[in-house]
Each structure stands twice: as C-alpha cells, then as structure tokens.
Design a protein around this motif. Structure first.
Motif, mmCIF file in Angstrom:
data_model
loop_
_atom_site.group_PDB
_atom_site.id
_atom_site.type_symbol
_atom_site.label_atom_id
_atom_site.label_comp_id
_atom_site.label_asym_id
_atom_site.label_seq_id
_atom_site.Cartn_x
_atom_site.Cartn_y
_atom_site.Cartn_z
ATOM 1 N N SER A 211 1.011 -1.152 0.071
ATOM 2 C CA SER A 211 0.088 -0.023 0.102
ATOM 3 C C SER A 211 0.942 1.256 -0.059
ATOM 4 C CB SER A 211 -0.990 -0.167 1.101
ATOM 5 O OG SER A 211 -1.764 -1.054 1.039
ATOM 6 N N TRP A 212 1.905 1.239 0.952
ATOM 7 C CA TRP A 212 2.851 2.348 0.837
ATOM 8 C C TRP A 212 3.623 2.481 -0.475
ATOM 9 C CZ3 TRP A 212 8.272 1.310 -0.016
ATOM 10 C CH2 TRP A 212 8.928 2.540 0.159
ATOM 11 N N PHE A 213 3.993 1.270 -1.144
ATOM 12 C CA PHE A 213 4.800 1.526 -2.238
ATOM 13 C C PHE A 213 3.786 1.995 -3.508
ATOM 14 C CE2 PHE A 213 6.870 -0.866 -6.049
ATOM 15 C CZ PHE A 213 7.648 0.169 -6.247
ATOM 16 N N SER A 214 2.655 1.489 -3.504
ATOM 17 C CA SER A 214 1.528 2.052 -4.568
ATOM 18 C C SER A 214 1.464 3.700 -4.415
ATOM 19 C CB SER A 214 0.276 1.414 -4.541
ATOM 20 O OG SER A 214 -0.224 1.715 -3.386
ATOM 21 N N ARG A 215 1.555 4.191 -3.263
ATOM 22 C CA ARG A 215 1.591 5.651 -3.009
ATOM 23 C C ARG A 215 2.680 6.348 -3.463
ATOM 24 N NH1 ARG A 215 -0.699 3.807 1.804
ATOM 25 N NH2 ARG A 215 1.114 4.378 2.918
ATOM 26 N N GLN A 216 3.748 5.658 -3.782
ATOM 27 C CA GLN A 216 5.121 6.318 -4.056
ATOM 28 C C GLN A 216 5.089 6.618 -5.761
ATOM 29 O OE1 GLN A 216 6.987 7.242 -1.350
ATOM 30 N NE2 GLN A 216 5.085 5.868 -0.619
ATOM 31 N N HIS A 217 4.105 5.936 -6.316
ATOM 32 C CA HIS A 217 4.424 6.069 -7.900
ATOM 33 C C HIS A 217 3.281 7.455 -7.955
ATOM 34 C CE1 HIS A 217 4.067 4.182 -11.925
ATOM 35 N NE2 HIS A 217 4.030 5.389 -12.269
ATOM 36 N N LEU A 218 3.953 8.674 -8.229
ATOM 37 C CA LEU A 218 3.416 10.052 -8.630
ATOM 38 C C LEU A 218 2.713 9.770 -10.126
ATOM 39 C CD1 LEU A 218 5.832 12.215 -6.758
ATOM 40 C CD2 LEU A 218 3.629 11.053 -5.807
ATOM 41 N N PRO A 219 1.732 10.560 -10.396
ATOM 42 C CA PRO A 219 0.900 10.482 -11.759
ATOM 43 C C PRO A 219 2.154 10.904 -12.683
ATOM 44 C CG PRO A 219 -0.282 11.505 -10.045
ATOM 45 C CD PRO A 219 1.101 11.239 -9.202
ATOM 46 N N GLU A 220 3.126 11.637 -12.555
ATOM 47 C CA GLU A 220 4.007 12.310 -13.687
ATOM 48 C C GLU A 220 4.982 11.132 -13.882
ATOM 49 O OE1 GLU A 220 5.543 14.360 -9.638
ATOM 50 O OE2 GLU A 220 3.169 13.550 -10.836
ATOM 51 N N GLU A 221 5.228 10.140 -12.903
ATOM 52 C CA GLU A 221 6.201 9.312 -13.067
ATOM 53 C C GLU A 221 5.859 8.064 -13.977
ATOM 54 O OE1 GLU A 221 8.331 10.484 -8.922
ATOM 55 O OE2 GLU A 221 6.828 8.405 -8.812
ATOM 56 N N ASP A 222 6.937 7.465 -14.920
ATOM 57 C CA ASP A 222 6.357 6.460 -15.610
ATOM 58 C C ASP A 222 6.748 5.199 -15.157
ATOM 59 O OD1 ASP A 222 5.779 8.037 -17.925
ATOM 60 O OD2 ASP A 222 7.840 8.730 -18.042
ATOM 61 N N ALA A 223 7.828 5.032 -13.982
ATOM 62 C CA ALA A 223 8.191 3.848 -13.531
ATOM 63 C C ALA A 223 8.804 4.096 -12.113
ATOM 64 C CB ALA A 223 9.079 2.698 -14.321
ATOM 65 N N VAL A 224 8.316 3.371 -11.135
ATOM 66 C CA VAL A 224 9.325 3.649 -10.123
ATOM 67 C C VAL A 224 10.001 2.218 -9.492
ATOM 68 C CG1 VAL A 224 8.881 3.907 -7.529
ATOM 69 C CG2 VAL A 224 7.395 5.013 -9.265
ATOM 70 N N LEU A 225 11.259 2.148 -9.224
ATOM 71 C CA LEU A 225 11.952 1.195 -9.098
ATOM 72 C C LEU A 225 12.310 1.030 -7.585
ATOM 73 C CD1 LEU A 225 14.506 1.145 -12.132
ATOM 74 C CD2 LEU A 225 11.904 0.504 -11.865
ATOM 75 N N PHE B 110 19.058 -2.812 -6.985
ATOM 76 C CA PHE B 110 17.407 -2.923 -7.460
ATOM 77 C C PHE B 110 16.969 -4.402 -6.622
ATOM 78 C CE2 PHE B 110 14.509 -4.351 -11.301
ATOM 79 C CZ PHE B 110 13.713 -3.469 -10.580
ATOM 80 N N SER B 111 15.774 -4.094 -6.279
ATOM 81 C CA SER B 111 15.093 -5.382 -5.633
ATOM 82 C C SER B 111 14.349 -6.401 -6.553
ATOM 83 C CB SER B 111 13.917 -4.744 -4.765
ATOM 84 O OG SER B 111 12.968 -4.164 -5.299
ATOM 85 N N GLY B 112 14.057 -5.763 -7.849
ATOM 86 C CA GLY B 112 13.320 -6.514 -8.722
ATOM 87 C C GLY B 112 11.861 -6.376 -8.531
ATOM 88 N N ILE B 113 11.613 -5.419 -7.906
ATOM 89 C CA ILE B 113 10.095 -4.762 -7.702
ATOM 90 C C ILE B 113 10.173 -3.464 -8.090
ATOM 91 C CG2 ILE B 113 8.415 -4.435 -5.887
ATOM 92 C CD1 ILE B 113 9.966 -6.430 -3.868
ATOM 93 N N HIS B 114 8.958 -3.372 -8.844
ATOM 94 C CA HIS B 114 8.891 -1.906 -9.466
ATOM 95 C C HIS B 114 7.331 -1.885 -9.831
ATOM 96 C CE1 HIS B 114 9.660 -4.044 -13.698
ATOM 97 N NE2 HIS B 114 10.024 -4.954 -12.614
ATOM 98 N N SER B 115 7.127 -0.370 -10.099
ATOM 99 C CA SER B 115 5.714 -0.061 -10.595
ATOM 100 C C SER B 115 5.725 0.605 -11.843
ATOM 101 C CB SER B 115 4.978 0.791 -9.518
ATOM 102 O OG SER B 115 3.870 1.101 -9.959
ATOM 103 N N PHE B 116 5.046 0.111 -12.748
ATOM 104 C CA PHE B 116 5.183 0.263 -14.218
ATOM 105 C C PHE B 116 3.946 1.252 -14.845
ATOM 106 C CE2 PHE B 116 4.675 -0.864 -18.774
ATOM 107 C CZ PHE B 116 5.715 -0.711 -19.465
#
Length: 262
Positions: free
Chosen positions: A113-127, A195-201
């Motif tokens: 839940s925390w990690f999903s909030r780190q992906h801001l609308p203007e960002e294309d991917a969060v690693l 890199f953890s291998g976990i990312h938001s795309f």
C-alpha cells in the motif's frame, strides 16, 4: 503482474515435477504467499505469466478463492524475460493504472500500500531500491532519476548519456559515485543503489517497447528510455529480501518464515 514462468533450475529436483510458483514454504505455495500479501494491500487483479508446468499453475489457481481475479499470459512457446514478458502481457491491462511487478520466488517486507503511493502521476516507473552491496548497481541523480547502470566487476556501464558511458568512476563504500579521471569530470553527483526486482510500471510506457524484440530484460528497457521518460528510484533502507531461488534459501525460509521476520 506476478512473474512465475521461470524454470526454477536451482530448485531441482523439486522443479522436475512442479513449477517454482507451487514450491511450498512452511506448507504454503509461493504463489499463495505473494497473492495473499497483495490482496491484503487491496490489489484485486492479477496477471501471471506461465511457461514451466504452465497447466499445473492454471489448475491450481482454478481451485483458489482468487481465481476470478487472475488472467494468464502464456509463454509456453518461449521464455521472454522480464521486459518481453511484460510486453506480451500488455493487452491484459485495460486501464492506465500503474502495474506492480513482482517475482513469485521473492519474499520481502514491503508494505505494498505504501509502495503504490510512491508512484506519482507524472512518473513512468518507480523502481524499489536499497543501499546494499551488490555487483550491479543502478545509478541515480540526486532527484532519484535513473541515469545508468554499472557492473563493478567488469566495469561495464550502460546509460543513454554518452558522458556517463565514457566517464571513469568508482563506487565508494557510501554507495556514491566518485569521479576518478581529471580529464573528464562527472557533470553531476550520482548515487548507486541495488535493485530489488520490485517495480511499478505505467502502461503509457508500452508504446516505447514496440521497437524491442520479443525477448528482453526490463532493466535494459528502462536504461534505453530513462533520458526521455521519468524512471525513478524509491529507497527502502530497511528492505529485506529472501530469494527462494535455490535449496539453501528454501531451507532458510522453511526454518524462519514469518512475515514479521522478513
């Protein structure tokens, strides 16, 4: 998206008869562990790629309460690596919501839940990255924008920025990049993270994958577009990962598995 297509070679002989996604830890298949944690973080749709013993995974998921939430991306013809697997699965994502990428054989202490909030609308991917020693580092500027990658054993550097590919530098004990050539100093301070291998795309990156072949790594993709897309790092200093990729770590997980300990 849960990557579950791998052969699980290092887990032989277990994976001679089952996919690594169904290898049990404390009596619970890895796939169930990952899905249950994501369900607890309010994820409600899953894409799972399959290759090795693909039908076993399909049959198993059909018995689970979350079966209606799952779609499969079939890679039985050929393993496509992380980038190619995501590209093939693109039609299964029908909106613009960021896609969480997770390997089925990784146990971790991430609050999703925390990690999903780190992906801001203007960002294309969060690693998701951390300050740990490794052989291969991702390089970020002070705003945590991806700039490149370095293998400290071979000295190989990958980056879309010529000045970085041509620079001479080392990574010190503080995981900061130090310029080592007086003739061409670095134009910016960089930081090195594992890199953890976990990312938001973000699905808006899918069109940029069209020029890639069917099989490619996701990091190579990110490094090819980071000069024109916002690929950023998210630091988790207390990150703990357990890669269930070989018998030794499986034994450790069996002995110590407890979410509070990860």
């Amino acid at each position: 998206m849960i990557f579950a297509a791998g052969l699980g070679t290092r887990l032989k002989p277990l994976t001679d008869t089952m996919p690594k996604a169904l290898v049990p830890v404390a009596g619970q298949p890895l796939l169930d562990i990952v899905v249950s944690r994501l369900l607890a973080a309010d994820y409600g749709r899953f894409v799972i790629n399959v290759h090795h013993f693909a039908q076993q995974i399909r049959d198993y998921v059909a018995t689970r309460d979350y079966a209606s939430m799952v779609q499969f991306s079939d890679e039985t013809a050929c393993l496509l690596e992380t980038g190619g697997g995501l590209k093939k699965a693109a039609p299964l994502f029908d909106d613009d919501s960021p896609i969480l990428i997770h390997n089925v054989d990784i146990l971790d202490n991430v609050d999703y839940s925390w990690f999903s909030r780190q992906h801001l609308p203007e960002e294309d991917a969060v690693l998701l990255v951390s300050r740990r020693k490794t052989k291969r580092y991702l390089l970020f500027d002070n705003a945590m924008r991806l700039m490149g990658w370095k293998n400290i054993e071979t000295g190989e550097v990958k980056s879309p920025f010529p000045w970085l590919r041509n620079a001479e530098f080392t990574i010190d004990d503080a995981l900061q990049v130090r310029e080592t050539s007086q003739s061409q100093p670095l134009t910016t301070h960089l930081n090195a993270f594992a890199f953890s291998g976990i990312h938001s795309f973000s699905p808006r990156l899918f069109p940029l994958m069209e020029r890639f072949s069917d099989r490619f790594g996701i990091i190579d993709f990110y490094l090819s577009v980071c000069h024109r897309s916002r690929i950023v790092g998210c630091i988790k200093d207390d990150l703990r990962l357990l890669d269930i990729g070989k018998q030794e770590t499986l034994a450790a997980a069996e002995a110590f598995y407890d979410n509070s300990q990860l």
